[in-house]
Design a protein around this motif. Sequence first.
Motif, PDB file in Angstrom:
ATOM      1  N   ILE A 275      40.502  54.597  47.821  1.00  0.00           N
ATOM      2  CA  ILE A 275      40.724  53.534  46.840  1.00  0.00           C
ATOM      3  C   ILE A 275      40.325  52.204  47.477  1.00  0.00           C
ATOM      4  CG2 ILE A 275      42.445  52.252  45.505  1.00  0.00           C
ATOM      5  CD1 ILE A 275      44.031  54.816  45.212  1.00  0.00           C
ATOM      6  N   LEU A 276      39.458  51.475  46.816  1.00  0.00           N
ATOM      7  CA  LEU A 276      39.021  50.160  47.300  1.00  0.00           C
ATOM      8  C   LEU A 276      39.815  49.072  46.596  1.00  0.00           C
ATOM      9  CD1 LEU A 276      36.861  48.681  49.083  1.00  0.00           C
ATOM     10  CD2 LEU A 276      35.560  48.405  46.966  1.00  0.00           C
ATOM     11  N   PHE A 277      40.295  48.106  47.379  1.00  0.00           N
ATOM     12  CA  PHE A 277      41.134  47.023  46.845  1.00  0.00           C
ATOM     13  C   PHE A 277      40.644  45.703  47.450  1.00  0.00           C
ATOM     14  CE2 PHE A 277      45.679  46.776  45.081  1.00  0.00           C
ATOM     15  CZ  PHE A 277      45.615  45.413  44.817  1.00  0.00           C
ATOM     16  N   PRO A 278      39.727  44.984  46.776  1.00  0.00           N
ATOM     17  CA  PRO A 278      39.220  43.711  47.298  1.00  0.00           C
ATOM     18  C   PRO A 278      40.188  42.555  47.049  1.00  0.00           C
ATOM     19  CG  PRO A 278      38.114  44.249  45.256  1.00  0.00           C
ATOM     20  CD  PRO A 278      39.026  45.398  45.551  1.00  0.00           C
ATOM     21  N   THR A 279      39.987  41.472  47.771  1.00  0.00           N
ATOM     22  CA  THR A 279      40.901  40.331  47.744  1.00  0.00           C
ATOM     23  C   THR A 279      40.739  39.466  46.498  1.00  0.00           C
ATOM     24  OG1 THR A 279      39.280  39.156  49.123  1.00  0.00           O
ATOM     25  CG2 THR A 279      41.197  40.114  50.229  1.00  0.00           C
ATOM     26  N   TRP A 280      41.803  38.710  46.209  1.00  0.00           N
ATOM     27  CA  TRP A 280      41.777  37.737  45.121  1.00  0.00           C
ATOM     28  C   TRP A 280      41.166  36.428  45.606  1.00  0.00           C
ATOM     29  CZ3 TRP A 280      47.094  39.694  45.900  1.00  0.00           C
ATOM     30  CH2 TRP A 280      47.799  39.022  46.895  1.00  0.00           C
TER      31      TRP A 280
ATOM     32  N   ALA B 207      39.181  55.443  43.196  1.00  0.00           N
ATOM     33  CA  ALA B 207      39.510  54.301  42.331  1.00  0.00           C
ATOM     34  C   ALA B 207      39.093  52.995  42.981  1.00  0.00           C
ATOM     35  CB  ALA B 207      41.008  54.273  42.027  1.00  0.00           C
ATOM     36  N   ILE B 208      38.854  52.020  42.139  1.00  0.00           N
ATOM     37  CA  ILE B 208      38.655  50.626  42.541  1.00  0.00           C
ATOM     38  C   ILE B 208      39.652  49.805  41.759  1.00  0.00           C
ATOM     39  CG2 ILE B 208      36.705  50.596  40.921  1.00  0.00           C
ATOM     40  CD1 ILE B 208      37.048  48.108  43.742  1.00  0.00           C
ATOM     41  N   MET B 209      40.338  48.887  42.438  1.00  0.00           N
ATOM     42  CA  MET B 209      41.319  48.060  41.747  1.00  0.00           C
ATOM     43  C   MET B 209      41.437  46.714  42.449  1.00  0.00           C
ATOM     44  SD  MET B 209      44.845  49.948  42.996  1.00  0.00           S
ATOM     45  CE  MET B 209      45.905  48.819  42.081  1.00  0.00           C
ATOM     46  N   GLY B 210      41.897  45.709  41.700  1.00  0.00           N
ATOM     47  CA  GLY B 210      42.074  44.402  42.294  1.00  0.00           C
ATOM     48  C   GLY B 210      42.814  43.478  41.348  1.00  0.00           C
ATOM     49  N   ILE B 211      43.321  42.390  41.931  1.00  0.00           N
ATOM     50  CA  ILE B 211      44.108  41.404  41.193  1.00  0.00           C
ATOM     51  C   ILE B 211      43.341  40.090  41.124  1.00  0.00           C
ATOM     52  CG2 ILE B 211      46.276  40.089  41.178  1.00  0.00           C
ATOM     53  CD1 ILE B 211      47.533  42.412  42.780  1.00  0.00           C
ATOM     54  N   SER B 212      43.302  39.463  39.954  1.00  0.00           N
ATOM     55  CA  SER B 212      42.665  38.162  39.758  1.00  0.00           C
ATOM     56  C   SER B 212      41.170  38.264  40.076  1.00  0.00           C
ATOM     57  CB  SER B 212      43.377  37.097  40.594  1.00  0.00           C
ATOM     58  OG  SER B 212      42.991  35.802  40.218  1.00  0.00           O
ATOM     59  N   MET B 213      40.666  37.568  41.104  1.00  0.00           N
ATOM     60  CA  MET B 213      39.255  37.709  41.447  1.00  0.00           C
ATOM     61  C   MET B 213      38.950  39.141  41.891  1.00  0.00           C
ATOM     62  SD  MET B 213      36.886  35.519  44.110  1.00  0.00           S
ATOM     63  CE  MET B 213      37.257  36.614  45.506  1.00  0.00           C
ATOM     64  N   GLY B 214      39.958  39.834  42.421  1.00  0.00           N
ATOM     65  CA  GLY B 214      39.793  41.256  42.710  1.00  0.00           C
ATOM     66  C   GLY B 214      39.599  42.051  41.435  1.00  0.00           C
ATOM     67  N   GLY B 215      40.255  41.607  40.352  1.00  0.00           N
ATOM     68  CA  GLY B 215      40.057  42.232  39.049  1.00  0.00           C
ATOM     69  C   GLY B 215      38.665  41.948  38.503  1.00  0.00           C
ATOM     70  N   MET B 216      38.151  40.737  38.770  1.00  0.00           N
ATOM     71  CA  MET B 216      36.785  40.413  38.368  1.00  0.00           C
ATOM     72  C   MET B 216      35.797  41.321  39.085  1.00  0.00           C
ATOM     73  SD  MET B 216      36.950  36.248  38.435  1.00  0.00           S
ATOM     74  CE  MET B 216      38.461  35.393  37.951  1.00  0.00           C
ATOM     75  N   GLN B 217      36.032  41.542  40.381  1.00  0.00           N
ATOM     76  CA  GLN B 217      35.162  42.451  41.139  1.00  0.00           C
ATOM     77  C   GLN B 217      35.255  43.873  40.589  1.00  0.00           C
ATOM     78  OE1 GLN B 217      35.349  41.562  45.640  1.00  0.00           O
ATOM     79  NE2 GLN B 217      36.934  40.242  44.771  1.00  0.00           N
ATOM     80  N   THR B 218      36.451  44.268  40.172  1.00  0.00           N
ATOM     81  CA  THR B 218      36.620  45.602  39.596  1.00  0.00           C
ATOM     82  C   THR B 218      35.785  45.764  38.334  1.00  0.00           C
ATOM     83  OG1 THR B 218      38.867  45.730  40.501  1.00  0.00           O
ATOM     84  CG2 THR B 218      38.312  47.261  38.728  1.00  0.00           C
ATOM     85  N   PHE B 219      35.820  44.762  37.460  1.00  0.00           N
ATOM     86  CA  PHE B 219      34.993  44.803  36.250  1.00  0.00           C
ATOM     87  C   PHE B 219      33.506  44.880  36.627  1.00  0.00           C
ATOM     88  CE2 PHE B 219      38.585  42.958  33.673  1.00  0.00           C
ATOM     89  CZ  PHE B 219      38.537  43.888  32.634  1.00  0.00           C
ATOM     90  N   GLU B 220      33.118  44.111  37.639  1.00  0.00           N
ATOM     91  CA  GLU B 220      31.704  44.107  38.045  1.00  0.00           C
ATOM     92  C   GLU B 220      31.286  45.447  38.645  1.00  0.00           C
ATOM     93  OE1 GLU B 220      28.204  42.504  37.719  1.00  0.00           O
ATOM     94  OE2 GLU B 220      29.873  41.106  37.459  1.00  0.00           O
ATOM     95  N   TRP B 221      32.185  46.080  39.388  1.00  0.00           N
ATOM     96  CA  TRP B 221      31.913  47.410  39.930  1.00  0.00           C
ATOM     97  C   TRP B 221      31.590  48.395  38.803  1.00  0.00           C
ATOM     98  CZ3 TRP B 221      31.121  50.295  44.191  1.00  0.00           C
ATOM     99  CH2 TRP B 221      31.352  49.723  45.444  1.00  0.00           C
ATOM    100  N   LEU B 222      32.294  48.272  37.696  1.00  0.00           N
ATOM    101  CA  LEU B 222      32.117  49.202  36.572  1.00  0.00           C
ATOM    102  C   LEU B 222      30.696  49.205  36.032  1.00  0.00           C
ATOM    103  CD1 LEU B 222      35.413  48.464  34.639  1.00  0.00           C
ATOM    104  CD2 LEU B 222      34.732  50.712  35.511  1.00  0.00           C
TER     105      LEU B 222
ATOM    106  N   ILE C 145      41.031  49.862  37.911  1.00  0.00           N
ATOM    107  CA  ILE C 145      42.221  49.138  37.447  1.00  0.00           C
ATOM    108  C   ILE C 145      42.036  47.636  37.692  1.00  0.00           C
ATOM    109  CG2 ILE C 145      44.743  49.017  37.508  1.00  0.00           C
ATOM    110  CD1 ILE C 145      44.736  51.673  39.045  1.00  0.00           C
ATOM    111  N   PRO C 146      41.419  46.919  36.748  1.00  0.00           N
ATOM    112  CA  PRO C 146      41.368  45.457  36.864  1.00  0.00           C
ATOM    113  C   PRO C 146      42.714  44.864  36.422  1.00  0.00           C
ATOM    114  CG  PRO C 146      40.184  46.174  34.913  1.00  0.00           C
ATOM    115  CD  PRO C 146      40.672  47.415  35.584  1.00  0.00           C
ATOM    116  N   ILE C 147      43.306  44.055  37.291  1.00  0.00           N
ATOM    117  CA  ILE C 147      44.626  43.470  37.037  1.00  0.00           C
ATOM    118  C   ILE C 147      44.479  41.952  36.947  1.00  0.00           C
ATOM    119  CG2 ILE C 147      47.007  43.261  37.866  1.00  0.00           C
ATOM    120  CD1 ILE C 147      46.533  45.827  39.501  1.00  0.00           C
TER     121      ILE C 147
END
Length: 327
Positions: free
Chosen positions: A58-63, A133-148, A159-161
């Motif tokens: 599971i990848l979880f990039p920073t906000w 899975a790929i997931m992240g919060i705030s800017m991490g959520g933006m990265q999650t959407f971009e990964w898709l 899981i974009p949060i």
Amino acid sequence: MKRLLFLFCFCASQLMAQNSLKFANIGSFKTQGGKTIQNCKLAYRTFGELNAEKSNAILFPTWFGGKSENLVSNAGTMIDTTKFYLILVDALGNGVSSSPSNTPAFPDITIRDMVNSEYALLTQKLHINHLYAIMGISMGGMQTFEWLVAYPDFMEKAIPIVGTPKQSYYDILLWKTEWNIIEQAGKNPAARKNAMRQVATVHNLNLATPDFYIRTEQAENAYAKIQKAGDDYVTNNNPENWICQIKAMLSQDIYKTSGKSLAEMPEYIKAKMLVIVATRDGMVNPQSAMDFAKVVNTKYVQLTSDCGHLATGCESDKVKKAVSAFL
């Protein structure tokens, strides 16, 4: 007793080894703008064990402005690392991975650049060619959407949060205001650093709702709290890194980078999704994510407290339960 002590020390040392910051050099990295980051480095931390099939990562990039060390307690409470191999990655521009503060002539970057660099880290350095899975919060959520849309077949779940697939007008007003505050300080590095005091005020103004602040803070303490927040931002944030990641967020638009409309997304997106939004978010407007979730007809959780962008903390039990059930 000695054996128990040995086992405790061994387990503790293993945890510390996993928790330790690692760096990967992904070489010459070409940005979406055509510039090259020489000796591009990404920092990351790992927890748990990668299984033989390499199917539990599971990848979880920073906000925005965050570092992987900030994610440890947050991600660790959401992800069962006895089952999953958790990779926390410091996004480009955060001051730990390659950034304006540590890389001469660092170019403008985009959210897609962050994602592409993370793809290089996974495939070239960690030899992982598929994520659970790929997931992240705030800017991490933006990265999650971009990964898709950048690598639609690369993950099973996403899981974009409190993120967004595209910046709203209000988001642009906020980020451009923070950027302008620093630019208006002029070219002097000390003045630009001190400008982070005003950035702190604008940022915190949008971090939660008026109701939240009225409920949790006393007016008599406002000036002291504003001063402390300003001191913290001056001490802990580099203004050039701040602008770098703001520019990246301003570029966020998965419909533009994918060349697909919202109506085409159900056929284009491959991963199963859980979209989590804060309905009263004044920092990352939730409407774009809500529109996306409805059109794609995916799992969707609303955080409705007065905490605004901080709702992931205020409603952490709800978030953890939803994430755990989805994973």
